[in-house]
Scaffold this motif. Sequence first.
Motif, PDB file in Angstrom:
ATOM      1  N   GLY A  89      -5.791  -3.418  -1.621  1.00 20.43           N
ATOM      2  CA  GLY A  89      -4.919  -2.457  -1.866  1.00 20.43           C
ATOM      3  C   GLY A  89      -3.633  -1.315  -0.896  1.00 20.43           C
ATOM      4  O   GLY A  89      -3.109  -1.526   0.404  1.00 20.43           O
ATOM      5  N   LEU A  90      -5.186  -1.137   0.538  1.00 18.64           N
ATOM      6  CA  LEU A  90      -5.030   0.028   0.915  1.00 18.64           C
ATOM      7  C   LEU A  90      -3.917  -0.641   2.332  1.00 18.64           C
ATOM      8  O   LEU A  90      -3.714  -0.769   2.605  1.00 18.64           O
ATOM      9  CB  LEU A  90      -5.792   0.560   1.032  1.00 18.64           C
TER      10      LEU A  90
ATOM     11  N   GLY B 295      -0.856  -1.807   1.630  1.00 23.63           N
ATOM     12  CA  GLY B 295       0.248  -0.421   1.567  1.00 23.63           C
ATOM     13  C   GLY B 295       0.742  -0.661   2.990  1.00 23.63           C
ATOM     14  O   GLY B 295       1.426  -0.057   3.602  1.00 23.63           O
TER      15      GLY B 295
ATOM     16  N   LEU C 258       2.586  -2.931   4.798  1.00 23.01           N
ATOM     17  CA  LEU C 258       4.180  -2.883   4.559  1.00 23.01           C
ATOM     18  C   LEU C 258       4.608  -1.752   5.056  1.00 23.01           C
ATOM     19  O   LEU C 258       6.491  -1.911   5.348  1.00 23.01           O
ATOM     20  CB  LEU C 258       4.034  -2.579   2.410  1.00 23.01           C
ATOM     21  N   ALA C 259       3.794  -0.766   5.100  1.00 20.77           N
ATOM     22  CA  ALA C 259       4.849   0.395   5.279  1.00 20.77           C
ATOM     23  C   ALA C 259       5.130   0.565   7.028  1.00 20.77           C
ATOM     24  O   ALA C 259       5.574   1.073   8.026  1.00 20.77           O
ATOM     25  CB  ALA C 259       4.449   1.768   5.408  1.00 20.77           C
TER      26      ALA C 259
ATOM     27  N   VAL D  44      -4.557   3.280  -5.164  1.00 22.89           N
ATOM     28  CA  VAL D  44      -4.291   1.251  -4.254  1.00 22.89           C
ATOM     29  C   VAL D  44      -2.767   1.569  -5.116  1.00 22.89           C
ATOM     30  O   VAL D  44      -2.024   1.708  -4.131  1.00 22.89           O
ATOM     31  CB  VAL D  44      -4.845   0.358  -4.869  1.00 22.89           C
TER      32      VAL D  44
ATOM     33  N   VAL E  75       0.041   3.953  -3.548  1.00 21.89           N
ATOM     34  CA  VAL E  75       0.449   3.727  -1.545  1.00 21.89           C
ATOM     35  C   VAL E  75       0.696   2.788  -2.384  1.00 21.89           C
ATOM     36  O   VAL E  75       2.196   2.770  -0.996  1.00 21.89           O
ATOM     37  CB  VAL E  75      -1.660   3.423  -0.779  1.00 21.89           C
ATOM     38  N   LEU E  76       0.671   1.498  -2.070  1.00 20.79           N
ATOM     39  CA  LEU E  76       1.628   0.315  -2.010  1.00 20.79           C
ATOM     40  C   LEU E  76       2.918   0.460  -2.600  1.00 20.79           C
ATOM     41  O   LEU E  76       4.205  -0.142  -2.097  1.00 20.79           O
ATOM     42  CB  LEU E  76       0.928  -0.472  -4.006  1.00 20.79           C
TER      43      LEU E  76
ATOM     44  N   ALA F 262       4.350   2.410   0.092  1.00 19.44           N
ATOM     45  CA  ALA F 262       4.896   1.503   1.078  1.00 19.44           C
ATOM     46  C   ALA F 262       6.539   0.684   1.017  1.00 19.44           C
ATOM     47  O   ALA F 262       6.900   0.631   1.296  1.00 19.44           O
ATOM     48  CB  ALA F 262       4.074   1.072   0.952  1.00 19.44           C
TER      49      ALA F 262
END
Lengths: 243, 199
Positions: free
Chosen positions: A33-34, A37, A40-41, B19, B22-23, B26
């Motif tokens: 997940g991190l 993320g 995605l960022a 999690v 963070v998702l 983003a």
Amino acid sequence: MSPSPTPAPRAARPSPSRRFLVVSLAVVVAVVGLGAGIALAGGLERDTSGAGTHRSVAAGETVATGAFDLTVTSWATTDTIGPDPEADVDALAEAGADAWLVVVLDVLDTDTTTRTLNAAAVTLPADLPGGLELAADVTSSRAETTLLVRDGHGFPAFQPGLTEQVLLAWPVRGDAGGATELDVSLPLYVYRDMYIGGGRRWAETGEDVAVRVPSGEVPTVQDPSVPLDDLWAVEPDDEGAGT
Amino acid sequence: MTARPARRSGTVVTVLLLVVAVLVGAAVARVDTWWPVLTATTTRGDVGDEVTAGPLRVRVDGVRTGTLLVDPYSELTTGGVWVGVDMAVSGTQADAGPGSLQLRDAGGIGYTATTRTSNPLVYTARAPDVPEAGTAVFEVPAQALDGDLVLRVLSEVDDADGERPQAIAEISLGRVTGPAQDDVLEPVEVALVPGGWGG
């Protein structure tokens, strides 16, 4: 005598292997997940800041500087650049200069919108060839005058996809002597977010590309104006007015 | 006595929430690039429609092209094509004029009205409901005419570099045929529309 109290039966705990499974699953989910993320960022994208490179190209080669593809073709010193020679001479006298140092280049807007060319698109070297020096109050990193060769327009706004020939001019004193080469540099720009106030802009990266430019003829700036008829002539449909 | 299992599942929940946070963060940072910015203040229309966008009312009457632009003071050549949009503009509640006029081609590229000639429809404020008609002139490369064109009338400012909430009118011009070799584009002088919007 009461028997020593036995501890209450403990609630059955999951076996160590089950606990290991849950914890490791949680770790995997967290890592994935991190990672997702961060991706995605934009954290995993290639760094395009171009640190450390200093390129050198020959004149006539096209350089992508950001919003514009520039092709520097030649340079020269000349008295008149625009379609109005008298205005040029007056401007030179005001600046205390003898002539214009002109850099000729082709400009192509490669962005998705109309852009004006930054007067800092071409930087002159600190040492100009021959005995030339910049007139007072003029910086080598900003041209005094930008002219569209096609019509002498002084503040050209470039449309995407249309290549135009442009003159950038600095007022200078002295003589070029027999100098035939001028080293100019083209700063590179990157389109980035502005963190204060929002929005985006083309910002200098600090990198530039050096171009060795040969001397050449200055292209004649066209004058698009047509001779005006007598402005005070009475139009046929004005005859009835004002009586 | 059930404290231990609750603590373990509490840890799992905490990690999962982290999690998710963070998702979501983003995704929120990227959402502007996934969906085009379309504010509630963008009004659409076609040629011939009176389109009201906030402080502005506009109507496009036609589109012409040329390889030479002739106005009373100059003849201007181009490396591309001159596009003239005949249109009428007025304010709605107060004097208003377009902050920016832009042609957008099928590839999403925007061409702002040219500054090589005076473009009196841009910037100048017109009285409310007193339409004045003229020609907005654009200079585009020939390949821009390969697809449909859209005229964007921005009430305040060019929006290429920032998202600023403003009223925008987008008028579909369809496919605009390119000019023949010697076609001349003469912008119409700005004049009041006889009879106003109803006329």
